[in-house]
Design a protein around this motif. Structure first.
Motif, PDB file in Angstrom:
ATOM      1  N   CYS A  53       0.814  -1.215   0.000  1.00 15.29           N
ATOM      2  CA  CYS A  53       0.000   0.000   0.000  1.00 15.29           C
ATOM      3  C   CYS A  53       0.847   1.265   0.000  1.00 15.29           C
ATOM      4  O   CYS A  53       0.446   2.290  -0.550  1.00 15.29           O
ATOM      5  N   CYS A  70       1.386   3.935  -2.743  1.00 19.72           N
ATOM      6  CA  CYS A  70       0.346   4.874  -3.158  1.00 19.72           C
ATOM      7  C   CYS A  70      -0.300   5.632  -1.998  1.00 19.72           C
ATOM      8  O   CYS A  70      -1.073   6.561  -2.225  1.00 19.72           O
ATOM      9  N   GLY A 114      -2.885   7.669  -4.242  1.00 19.05           N
ATOM     10  CA  GLY A 114      -4.221   7.560  -3.678  1.00 19.05           C
ATOM     11  C   GLY A 114      -4.397   8.596  -2.580  1.00 19.05           C
ATOM     12  O   GLY A 114      -3.436   9.267  -2.186  1.00 19.05           O
ATOM     13  N   PRO A 115      -5.602   8.719  -2.070  1.00 16.61           N
ATOM     14  CA  PRO A 115      -5.873   9.721  -1.041  1.00 16.61           C
ATOM     15  C   PRO A 115      -5.164   9.405   0.279  1.00 16.61           C
ATOM     16  O   PRO A 115      -4.791   8.266   0.517  1.00 16.61           O
ATOM     17  N   PHE A 149     -13.870  -3.082   0.502  1.00 16.60           N
ATOM     18  CA  PHE A 149     -13.181  -2.182  -0.433  1.00 16.60           C
ATOM     19  C   PHE A 149     -11.748  -2.649  -0.683  1.00 16.60           C
ATOM     20  O   PHE A 149     -11.291  -2.688  -1.810  1.00 16.60           O
ATOM     21  N   LYS A 152     -14.566   2.207  -7.878  1.00 16.75           N
ATOM     22  CA  LYS A 152     -14.310   3.610  -8.226  1.00 16.75           C
ATOM     23  C   LYS A 152     -15.088   4.512  -7.269  1.00 16.75           C
ATOM     24  O   LYS A 152     -16.290   4.362  -7.111  1.00 16.75           O
ATOM     25  N   ILE A 153     -14.385   5.478  -6.610  1.00 12.30           N
ATOM     26  CA  ILE A 153     -15.102   6.329  -5.650  1.00 12.30           C
ATOM     27  C   ILE A 153     -14.948   7.812  -5.953  1.00 12.30           C
ATOM     28  O   ILE A 153     -15.912   8.490  -6.289  1.00 12.30           O
ATOM     29  N   PHE A 194      -9.378  10.954  -8.287  1.00 14.28           N
ATOM     30  CA  PHE A 194      -8.306   9.952  -8.282  1.00 14.28           C
ATOM     31  C   PHE A 194      -8.543   8.902  -9.370  1.00 14.28           C
ATOM     32  O   PHE A 194      -9.690   8.670  -9.752  1.00 14.28           O
ATOM     33  N   MET A 199      -8.373   2.508  -7.872  1.00 14.78           N
ATOM     34  CA  MET A 199      -7.329   1.759  -7.175  1.00 14.78           C
ATOM     35  C   MET A 199      -7.274   0.323  -7.711  1.00 14.78           C
ATOM     36  O   MET A 199      -8.282  -0.339  -7.791  1.00 14.78           O
ATOM     37  N   PRO A 200      -6.073  -0.136  -8.107  1.00  9.77           N
ATOM     38  CA  PRO A 200      -5.984  -1.521  -8.604  1.00  9.77           C
ATOM     39  C   PRO A 200      -6.188  -2.538  -7.474  1.00  9.77           C
ATOM     40  O   PRO A 200      -5.811  -2.280  -6.328  1.00  9.77           O
ATOM     41  N   LEU A 223      -5.544  -9.502  -2.235  1.00  3.02           N
ATOM     42  CA  LEU A 223      -5.289  -9.973  -0.872  1.00  3.02           C
ATOM     43  C   LEU A 223      -6.209 -11.132  -0.514  1.00  3.02           C
ATOM     44  O   LEU A 223      -7.346 -11.207  -0.973  1.00  3.02           O
ATOM     45  N   ILE A 225      -4.635  -5.977   7.386  1.00  3.05           N
ATOM     46  CA  ILE A 225      -4.271  -4.625   6.922  1.00  3.05           C
ATOM     47  C   ILE A 225      -5.349  -3.612   7.317  1.00  3.05           C
ATOM     48  O   ILE A 225      -5.033  -2.491   7.742  1.00  3.05           O
TER      49      ILE A 225
HETATM   50  C1  HEC Z   1      -1.336   1.673  -7.277  1.00  4.97           C
HETATM   51  C2  HEC Z   1      -1.717   2.550  -6.222  1.00  4.97           C
HETATM   52  C3  HEC Z   1      -2.461   2.027  -5.025  1.00  4.97           C
HETATM   53  C4  HEC Z   1      -2.112   1.030  -4.190  1.00  4.97           C
HETATM   54  C5  HEC Z   1      -0.889   0.112  -4.311  1.00  4.97           C
HETATM   55  C6  HEC Z   1      -3.110   0.968  -3.150  1.00  4.97           C
HETATM   56  N1  HEC Z   1      -4.048   1.932  -3.358  1.00  4.97           N
HETATM   57 FE1  HEC Z   1      -5.600   2.362  -2.148  1.00  4.97          FE
HETATM   58  N2  HEC Z   1      -6.196   3.810  -3.389  1.00  4.97           N
HETATM   59  C7  HEC Z   1      -5.552   4.148  -4.580  1.00  4.97           C
HETATM   60  C8  HEC Z   1      -6.337   5.158  -5.275  1.00  4.97           C
HETATM   61  C9  HEC Z   1      -5.974   5.813  -6.618  1.00  4.97           C
HETATM   62  C10 HEC Z   1      -7.485   5.393  -4.500  1.00  4.97           C
HETATM   63  C11 HEC Z   1      -8.660   6.300  -4.800  1.00  4.97           C
HETATM   64  C12 HEC Z   1      -9.667   5.466  -5.545  1.00  4.97           C
HETATM   65  C13 HEC Z   1     -10.964   6.162  -5.785  1.00  4.97           C
HETATM   66  O1  HEC Z   1     -11.302   7.104  -5.040  1.00  4.97           O
HETATM   67  O2  HEC Z   1     -11.648   5.739  -6.703  1.00  4.97           O
HETATM   68  C14 HEC Z   1      -7.342   4.520  -3.322  1.00  4.97           C
HETATM   69  C15 HEC Z   1      -8.267   4.535  -2.272  1.00  4.97           C
HETATM   70  C16 HEC Z   1      -8.100   3.759  -1.132  1.00  4.97           C
HETATM   71  C17 HEC Z   1      -8.980   3.838   0.005  1.00  4.97           C
HETATM   72  C18 HEC Z   1     -10.135   4.754   0.173  1.00  4.97           C
HETATM   73  C19 HEC Z   1     -11.416   4.215  -0.402  1.00  4.97           C
HETATM   74  C20 HEC Z   1     -12.510   5.253  -0.280  1.00  4.97           C
HETATM   75  O3  HEC Z   1     -13.524   4.838   0.298  1.00  4.97           O
HETATM   76  O4  HEC Z   1     -12.343   6.393  -0.747  1.00  4.97           O
HETATM   77  C21 HEC Z   1      -8.510   2.945   0.917  1.00  4.97           C
HETATM   78  C22 HEC Z   1      -9.100   2.631   2.279  1.00  4.97           C
HETATM   79  C23 HEC Z   1      -7.370   2.309   0.344  1.00  4.97           C
HETATM   80  N3  HEC Z   1      -7.144   2.806  -0.916  1.00  4.97           N
HETATM   81  C24 HEC Z   1      -6.642   1.326   0.962  1.00  4.97           C
HETATM   82  C25 HEC Z   1      -5.541   0.694   0.363  1.00  4.97           C
HETATM   83  C26 HEC Z   1      -4.826  -0.396   0.954  1.00  4.97           C
HETATM   84  C27 HEC Z   1      -5.133  -1.004   2.312  1.00  4.97           C
HETATM   85  C28 HEC Z   1      -3.833  -0.728   0.131  1.00  4.97           C
HETATM   86  C29 HEC Z   1      -2.801  -1.827   0.286  1.00  4.97           C
HETATM   87  C30 HEC Z   1      -3.287  -3.136   0.472  1.00  4.97           C
HETATM   88  C31 HEC Z   1      -3.941   0.137  -1.029  1.00  4.97           C
HETATM   89  N4  HEC Z   1      -4.990   0.964  -0.868  1.00  4.97           N
HETATM   90  C32 HEC Z   1      -3.071   0.090  -2.097  1.00  4.97           C
HETATM   91  C33 HEC Z   1      -4.370   3.662  -5.053  1.00  4.97           C
HETATM   92  C34 HEC Z   1      -3.687   2.602  -4.487  1.00  4.97           C
END
Ligand code: HEC
Length: 443
Positions: free
Chosen positions: A372, A375, A384-385, A404, A410-411, A415, A418-419, A423, A431
């Motif tokens: 995580c 990003c 990411g945020p 999530f 998509k939120i 942004f 998020m891929p 897990l 996590i």
């Molecule tokens: C390649 C980049 C990337 C990685 C790696 C990544 N994220 Fe994200 N994450 C994002 C992006 C971009 C967003 C915003 C997505 C959206 O708002 O549509 C996001 C949004 C989120 C949010 C907020 C969702 C919301 O309700 O707005 C959470 C919680 C989160 N990620 C947790 C994690 C966790 C835990 C991991 C690791 C297991 C992780 N992310 C790994 C890019 C990433």
């Protein structure tokens, strides 16, 4: 005898692949042996009877020779018969676990019947041998006479029982294995007898009888005239006798084989039909054709070398028949194999957990750093945020956060999406707990 299915373990795809390979090997030992033994018993019993009625020494010798070819010693019965039959039963128990097919219990009964047949066949062979010796002794005392009657009694009964048990064991083998390639019957068939009325089983029974005669006739020719230079002390009369007893029957039964090969393909259900099934069926017919060419050649003008050629070609045909059989089986069990492989993964993890080996359940911090942190940061946005901006809404909803993380949607239009991090549930759980804890501590 369904306990066999219960002790069977779930298996991975690779193991199922190995199992099919093993199954081919087992069949290549068992099929020629059991059919040769069956054919040899019939020919032997028939010629022995004929020899005694007509007082014909040639028939008597033939009846002994046919059996001696297939049973040069007793361990052959174990090595090519009982052990492969047992291994086959286990292999089917593995493949068909979790299905309703009763194949495995049919095969288990078949194994017992086959063991009985083997014991009787071996006592039949001994009785033939001893009987021959007793008859060559010229003393005609009363004691000698009673010995002789005793021996011929043993010969008759053990020959008869060997044949009866072998028929039953052969039937179980055919019924059990043929049910296995018909998944549509797995639910409905509840006894071996019902299978007697299945067209497929009937066709296979006839094919088996034909095959037994062919391999016995070709084998007898081979072992009499070709194997290790041929039998010793062959008189011209005996040579003629063997040829007459084997060549026509061998040729006719051989020429009928292709019909049943085609029939066996036509009668397969669609899910059992694969490219390999067609290819191997074609090869069977091809080798049968070549073998019949040699047999026909022997009928025209006898050459001992043809005997070996015909026999080997027919064994090749049998090999292809085996591949055809296992190929259709793998088609039929494709779905249940996939299910088994899936069960295997779960079983494997449970087993490790039982042993106290913690499978790849990393701590939340490890996962954050590995998956995580590229990003996300707690206090600032990256790709990411920032967690401090998005986590408040999850504070009282752990499940939502979990879902999530396992399957990001998509939120926020500001942004990119998020891929998915791929897990496992346990990892997502740790996590989620970790980021929530860190977020609360920072607050
Ligand atoms: C390649 C980049 C990337 C990685 C790696 C990544 N994220 Fe994200 N994450 C994002 C992006 C971009 C967003 C915003 C997505 C959206 O708002 O549509 C996001 C949004 C989120 C949010 C907020 C969702 C919301 O309700 O707005 C959470 C919680 C989160 N990620 C947790 C994690 C966790 C835990 C991991 C690791 C297991 C992780 N992310 C790994 C890019 C990433």
């Amino acid at each position: 005898m369904d306990f066999l299915k219960q002790i069977a373990l779930p298996q991975s795809e690779a193991q199922i692949g190995v199992l099919y390979f093993v199954l081919n090997v087992i069949y290549i030992l068992l099929l020629p042996f059991i059919s040769y033994l069956f054919g040899a018993l019939i020919l032997s019993l028939y010629h022995n009877r004929k020899g005694r009625k007509q007082n014909n020494a040639l028939s008597i010798r033939f009846s002994k020779d046919v059996i001696d070819h297939i049973l040069p010693n007793k361990s052959i019965l174990l090595l090519f018969g009982v052990v492969p039959y047992m291994a086959l039963t286990f292999a089917y128990a593995q493949l068909l676990q979790d299905t309703a097919a009763i194949s495995v219990s049919i095969l288990s009964w078949g194994l017992l019947l086959f063991a009985a047949a083997a014991a009787f066949a071996s006592s039949y062979q001994s009785a033939l041998k001893v009987g021959g010796v007793l008859e060559s002794v010229s003393a005609n005392t009363e004691e000698m006479e009673s010995y002789r009657t005793q021996m011929s009694e043993t010969r008759r009964t053990s020959g008869k029982y060997a044949l009866i048990f072998l028929v039953a064991a052969g039937y179980c083998l055919i019924a059990g294995t043929s049910l296995a390639v018909h998944p549509n019957q797995w639910q409905t068939i509840s006894s071996a007898v019902e299978l007697l009325f299945s067209l497929d089983v009937l066709a296979k029974l006839i094919q088996f009888v034909l095959l037994s005669f062919t391999i016995t006739c070709l084998g007898t020719l081979f072992f009499t005239f070709s194997w290790q230079g041929g039998s010793k002390h062959l008189t011209a009369e005996y040579t003629e006798y063997v040829k007459k007893a084997t060549l026509p029957t061998g040729l006719i039964t051989l020429l009928l084989q292709p019909l049943f090969v085609v029939l066996s393909v036509v009668l397969l259900p669609v899910q059992s039909l694969t490219g390999l099934v067609f290819l191997s069926a074609f090869l069977v017919i091809f080798f049968v054709f070549l073998a019949s060419h040699s047999v026909y050649g022997m009928l025209k003008g006898f050459v001992a070398g043809y005997a070996a050629k015909a026999f080997y070609l027919f064994v090749l045909a049998l090999g292809c028949m085996v591949v055809q059989g296992t190929a259709s089986l793998s088609g039929a069990t494709k779905n249940s194999s996939a299910l088994l492989a899936y069960r295997y993964t779960i079983h494997h993890e449970e087993l490790l957990a039982k042993l106290g080996i913690n499978l790849a359940i990393f701590s939340g911090e490890d996962i954050f750093n590995a998956k995580c942190s590229a990003c996300h940061e707690f206090g600032a946005k990256k790709v990411g945020p920032a967690y401090k901006d998005v986590l408040p809404k999850y504070e009282n909803d752990r499940t939502k956060l979990l879902s999530f993380v396992m399957n990001p949607q998509k939120i926020n239009p500001a942004f990119p999406p998020m891929p998915n991090q791929g897990l496992k549930p346990a990892e997502a759980d740790s996590i989620a707990a970790y980021i929530m804890l860190m977020y609360k501590q920072a607050k």
